[in-house]
Write an enzyme that holds these catalytic residues in place. Structure first.
Site, PDB file in Angstrom:
ATOM      1  N   GLY A 290      -3.788  -5.732   1.036  1.00  0.00           N
ATOM      2  CA  GLY A 290      -4.998  -5.540   1.827  1.00  0.00           C
ATOM      3  C   GLY A 290      -5.426  -4.089   1.871  1.00  0.00           C
TER       4      GLY A 290
ATOM      5  CB  CYS B 219      11.350  -2.913   1.761  1.00  0.00           C
ATOM      6  SG  CYS B 219       9.964  -4.071   1.691  1.00  0.00           S
TER       7      CYS B 219
ATOM      8  CB  CYS C  26       6.317  -2.117   6.439  1.00  0.00           C
ATOM      9  SG  CYS C  26       8.017  -2.586   6.101  1.00  0.00           S
TER      10      CYS C  26
END
Length: 360
Positions: A11, A99, A195
């Site tokens: 996004g 991650c 995040c």
């Protein structure tokens, strides 16, 4: 037949342009939006709902399919559990690195292949090069945005399936491409912070998962100069938030965190940015990972970073044995931090690295 590329779409503007460029290069492109966090998905701190809307708007604009996948279970097990474990032990981890190796380039890659993808792609600022049958992770051309530091734990299998379409572009060029293409994310600001924490206060977030254990703040000589809220909230070299600025008998220089005594629950602080306890000649690292699958030479001049956005520092790997490395620097490094990663480079090639266990 066109190769099918599954693009991680967050996004944001970077992944939007990555998808656009691949479409223009003739690939069959499918966008894949990952949701990695669910515990408290408030719009204020974790704008996943809006990010998905933005990713869908971009996919619609450039004419590609968008799918969504939820990796929150995998994230909690493979990344967040380690994050809490490291903070409990007094270290300062970098969850974005884990991650990448465990979620974005493992769980995501597996899912991408299950969708029939030939390759995967992300909006990371890095490059992949194949040389003599080996895949190399290279720095991005935009040195101010290079993210190879966060990708050093990738392996040959992962790199062989990965495209980084933005690696040769500058950030301003990416914004320009997005504007010219009329992408809805062209002016969207870059995300910051870890995040799953987002913009929320760090102490507030961590205290929900780990018990607070307040204790004394002391100088190396044992003088008590204040109280800390819990060792997990502090990191090497930290200056802000110590609450001891006006300590009596101080020389007026700012205080910095110089260590943690986990057994006594004491935070050690010193005055002055260049205090000897903040300057290190080298480090010990474990949990080593080398991208080529083989160890680099010892006693050879490389460069290394011990934190993101740090200039490369000349170094030598003095010793490699039993899964640990001793790395010595050409000049003293400031506030080397256990739990963070040391990443080793030869010119623009990222060789790999490890987790810092102690400073020397």
């Amino acid at each position: 037949m066109k190769k099918k590329v599954i693009v991680g779409m967050s996004g944001g503007v970077d992944s939007s342009v990555a998808a656009l460029l691949l479409k223009e290069q003739g690939y069959e492109v499918v966008g894949l939006f990952m949701k990695n966090w669910e515990d408290d998905d408030t719009d204020e701190y974790c704008p996943a709902k809006q990010d998905l809307i933005d990713a869908a708007a971009v996919a619609d604009k450039i004419g590609i399919e968008l799918e969504a996948v939820n990796f929150s279970k995998e994230y909690k097990e493979r990344v967040f559990a380690n994050f809490l474990e490291e903070y409990s032990a007094g270290r300062t981890p970098n969850p974005d690195i884990l991650c990448n190796s465990e979620i974005k380039f493992k769980a995501f890659l597996d899912h991408a292949m299950a969708l029939g993808g030939d390759l995967m792609a992300t909006g990371h600022y890095a490059q992949v090069r194949e040389k003599n049958g080996l895949f190399q992770l290279m720095k991005a051309d935009d040195g101010t945005k290079d993210q190879s530091y966060f990708l050093y734990r990738l392996n040959q299998a992962q790199l062989s399936k990965t495209l980084f379409p933005l690696g040769h572009l500058l950030k301003r060029e990416i914004r320009d491409i997005a504007r010219r293409a009329g992408l809805p994310t062209s002016e969207k600001k870059d995300s910051t912070g870890i995040c799953f924490i987002g913009e929320r206060p760090f102490q507030e977030f961590l205290s929900r998962y780990l018990p607070r254990a307040p204790g004394e703040i002391q100088t190396p000589e044992g003088k008590v100069v204040g109280q800390h809220h819990g060792l997990m909230y502090y990191t090497m070299g930290q200056r802000q938030g110590l609450g001891i600025g006006g300590s009596k008998d101080s020389n007026g220089e700012p205080w910095f965190v110089a260590g943690k005594d986990m057994q006594r629950n004491v935070l050690i602080v010193v005055q002055g940015h260049d205090h000897p306890l903040l300057l290190n000649d080298g480090l010990i690292a474990d949990n080593l990972h080398w991208i080529a699958g083989e160890e680099p030479k010892t006693h050879w001049v490389y460069a290394a970073k011990t934190r993101y956005r740090q200039p490369d520092a000349p170094c030598e790997i003095d010793r490699l044995d039993s899964g640990t490395a001793e790395i010595r620097f050409g000049h003293k490094q400031w506030a080397i931090t256990p739990g963070q990663s040391v990443v080793v480079y030869e010119s623009n090639v990222c060789l790999g690295g490890g987790i810092i266990t102690s400073a020397l």
